[in-house]
Design a protein around this motif. Structure first.
Motif, PDB file in Angstrom:
ATOM      1  N   ALA A  13      12.472  -9.604  -8.623  1.00 42.23           N
ATOM      2  CA  ALA A  13      11.505 -10.487  -9.261  1.00 42.23           C
ATOM      3  C   ALA A  13      10.243 -10.409  -8.420  1.00 42.23           C
ATOM      4  N   ALA A  14       9.116 -10.200  -9.051  1.00 46.51           N
ATOM      5  CA  ALA A  14       7.863 -10.043  -8.316  1.00 46.51           C
ATOM      6  C   ALA A  14       7.440 -11.363  -7.678  1.00 46.51           C
ATOM      7  N   HIS A  15       6.747 -11.264  -6.562  1.00 48.38           N
ATOM      8  CA  HIS A  15       6.213 -12.446  -5.885  1.00 48.38           C
ATOM      9  C   HIS A  15       4.761 -12.167  -5.504  1.00 48.38           C
ATOM     10  N   PRO A  16       3.898 -13.185  -5.523  1.00 48.60           N
ATOM     11  CA  PRO A  16       2.491 -12.964  -5.208  1.00 48.60           C
ATOM     12  C   PRO A  16       2.289 -12.423  -3.800  1.00 48.60           C
ATOM     13  N   SER A  17       1.331 -11.517  -3.665  1.00 49.74           N
ATOM     14  CA  SER A  17       0.985 -10.939  -2.370  1.00 49.74           C
ATOM     15  C   SER A  17      -0.471 -10.513  -2.406  1.00 49.74           C
ATOM     16  N   ARG A  18      -1.285 -11.137  -1.563  1.00 49.44           N
ATOM     17  CA  ARG A  18      -2.687 -10.723  -1.507  1.00 49.44           C
ATOM     18  C   ARG A  18      -2.820  -9.282  -1.047  1.00 49.44           C
ATOM     19  N   THR A  19      -2.015  -8.869  -0.083  1.00 46.39           N
ATOM     20  CA  THR A  19      -2.100  -7.502   0.430  1.00 46.39           C
ATOM     21  C   THR A  19      -1.859  -6.486  -0.677  1.00 46.39           C
ATOM     22  N   VAL A  20      -0.825  -6.718  -1.479  1.00 46.19           N
ATOM     23  CA  VAL A  20      -0.531  -5.823  -2.597  1.00 46.19           C
ATOM     24  C   VAL A  20      -1.673  -5.846  -3.602  1.00 46.19           C
ATOM     25  N   LEU A  21      -2.182  -7.039  -3.906  1.00 41.52           N
ATOM     26  CA  LEU A  21      -3.257  -7.153  -4.889  1.00 41.52           C
ATOM     27  C   LEU A  21      -4.511  -6.429  -4.417  1.00 41.52           C
ATOM     28  N   GLU A  22      -4.827  -6.520  -3.147  1.00 41.63           N
ATOM     29  CA  GLU A  22      -5.990  -5.808  -2.616  1.00 41.63           C
ATOM     30  C   GLU A  22      -5.810  -4.306  -2.743  1.00 41.63           C
ATOM     31  N   GLU A  23      -4.597  -3.816  -2.531  1.00 42.58           N
ATOM     32  CA  GLU A  23      -4.341  -2.386  -2.694  1.00 42.58           C
ATOM     33  C   GLU A  23      -4.479  -1.969  -4.158  1.00 42.58           C
ATOM     34  N   LEU A  24      -4.005  -2.804  -5.068  1.00 40.14           N
ATOM     35  CA  LEU A  24      -4.137  -2.507  -6.494  1.00 40.14           C
ATOM     36  C   LEU A  24      -5.605  -2.470  -6.912  1.00 40.14           C
TER      37      LEU A  24
END
Length: 299
Positions: A250-261
């Motif tokens: 199940a996905a969980h919020p992550s700023r680091t991942v979002l910045e990479e996207l």
């Protein structure tokens, strides 16, 4: 302000556009003027109470896990008023299907500049799901062979693109209406599920299989090599296969991942499949008549 809320669990009829109070900005939060949110299949589960045992809601609950908008007022040293931002909001907090939302600053990332801000609302939750399936749970590295089952979906299409950009050889299972689009994402081989059954694929072909379709995990497990991984974002694992690692995610919020996207979108490595932008008032229709691709909702 206008907000799309539910006052109880139930069918599409519980979705109401209400006049709601302006959010109060607590310490550590930013006030964001919403440009758009999006519809996700998980919204149906949230609305019906399927997640209530683990993620109970406080009613009335404002919907919307995806956020694209602009900062209003003070948001600390990382963001200035007028900055365009995106966020993936946990499903049990106040959502972004409203004119304004107060968001923990730690969830925010600067929005991509290569696409319109409204369109960026299609990125956070779906992109995070695809990224975490491949890299957090799938441990993907360049040179591996990957199968994405459900590649015609929004998450599946993003997974194909992310895996290709990481240097993987990607095979994709998709429907006939999605084949050409998925081919454009760089998949090495497209398998039309109306012509090729999963059982007809050579066993042990893949280092990693990502399942974002309703296919049972047991049907996909034989396709994974010994000591490989199978990650499912959609169907449960009924029995472990001792040869491989199987993960129900199940996905969980992550700023680091979002910045990479966001960086991938701005670099042209990641394209979103947005098929419609509709007003909040159309949310009950969107929940019933789901379009292919990502549908965005504007306040």
């Amino acid at each position: 302000m206008k907000a799309l809320r539910i006052h109880a669990y139930g069918g599409p009829e519980v979705l109401q556009v209400d006049e709601a109070p302006m959010p109060r900005q607590a310490p550590g939060e930013a006030l964001v003027k919403v440009a758009a949110t999006s519809f996700n299949p998980a919204d149906v589960a949230i609305r019906t109470g399927a997640f209530s045992a683990v993620l109970p809601l406080t009613f009335p609950h404002t919907m919307g896990m995806d956020l694209a908008g602009t900062i209003v007022g003070d948001a600390g040293p990382e963001f200035a008023p007028g900055d365009a931002v995106v966020a993936f909001l946990p499903p049990n907090i106040v959502g972004a299907a409203a004119e304004y939302v107060a968001v923990p600053v730690g969830l925010l990332a600067h929005a991509p500049t290569a696409i319109p801000l409204v369109e960026a609302a299609g990125l956070p939750s779906t992109g995070t799901t695809a990224w975490q399936a491949l890299f957090e749970h799938g441990a993907l590295v360049g040179g591996q062979r990957v199968l994405v089952n459900g590649a015609g979906s929004v998450v599946g299409g993003l997974a194909v693109q992310l895996a290709v950009a990481a240097g993987a050889e990607v095979d994709a299972i998709a429907g006939p209406m999605s084949v050409e689009r998925v081919r454009g994402y760089g998949a090495a081989r497209i398998l039309d599920y109306t012509e090729t059954a999963v059982r007809d694929i050579e066993p042990g072909s893949y280092d990693l299989a990502v399942n974002v379709a309703p296919t049972p995990v047991a049907e996909l497990a034989p396709l994974v090599r010994t000591r490989g991984r199978l990650v499912s974002a959609t169907t449960d694992i009924e029995a472990d296969d001792e040869r491989i690692t199987t993960i129900r995610m199940a996905a969980h919020p992550s700023r680091t991942v979002l910045e990479e996207l966001v960086a991938s979108v701005d670099a042209g490595r990641l394209r979103l499949h947005v098929t419609g932008v509709r007003p909040l008032e159309d949310a009950p229709l969107v929940h019933v008549d789901r379009e292919r691709g990502k549908t965005l909702l504007r306040p």
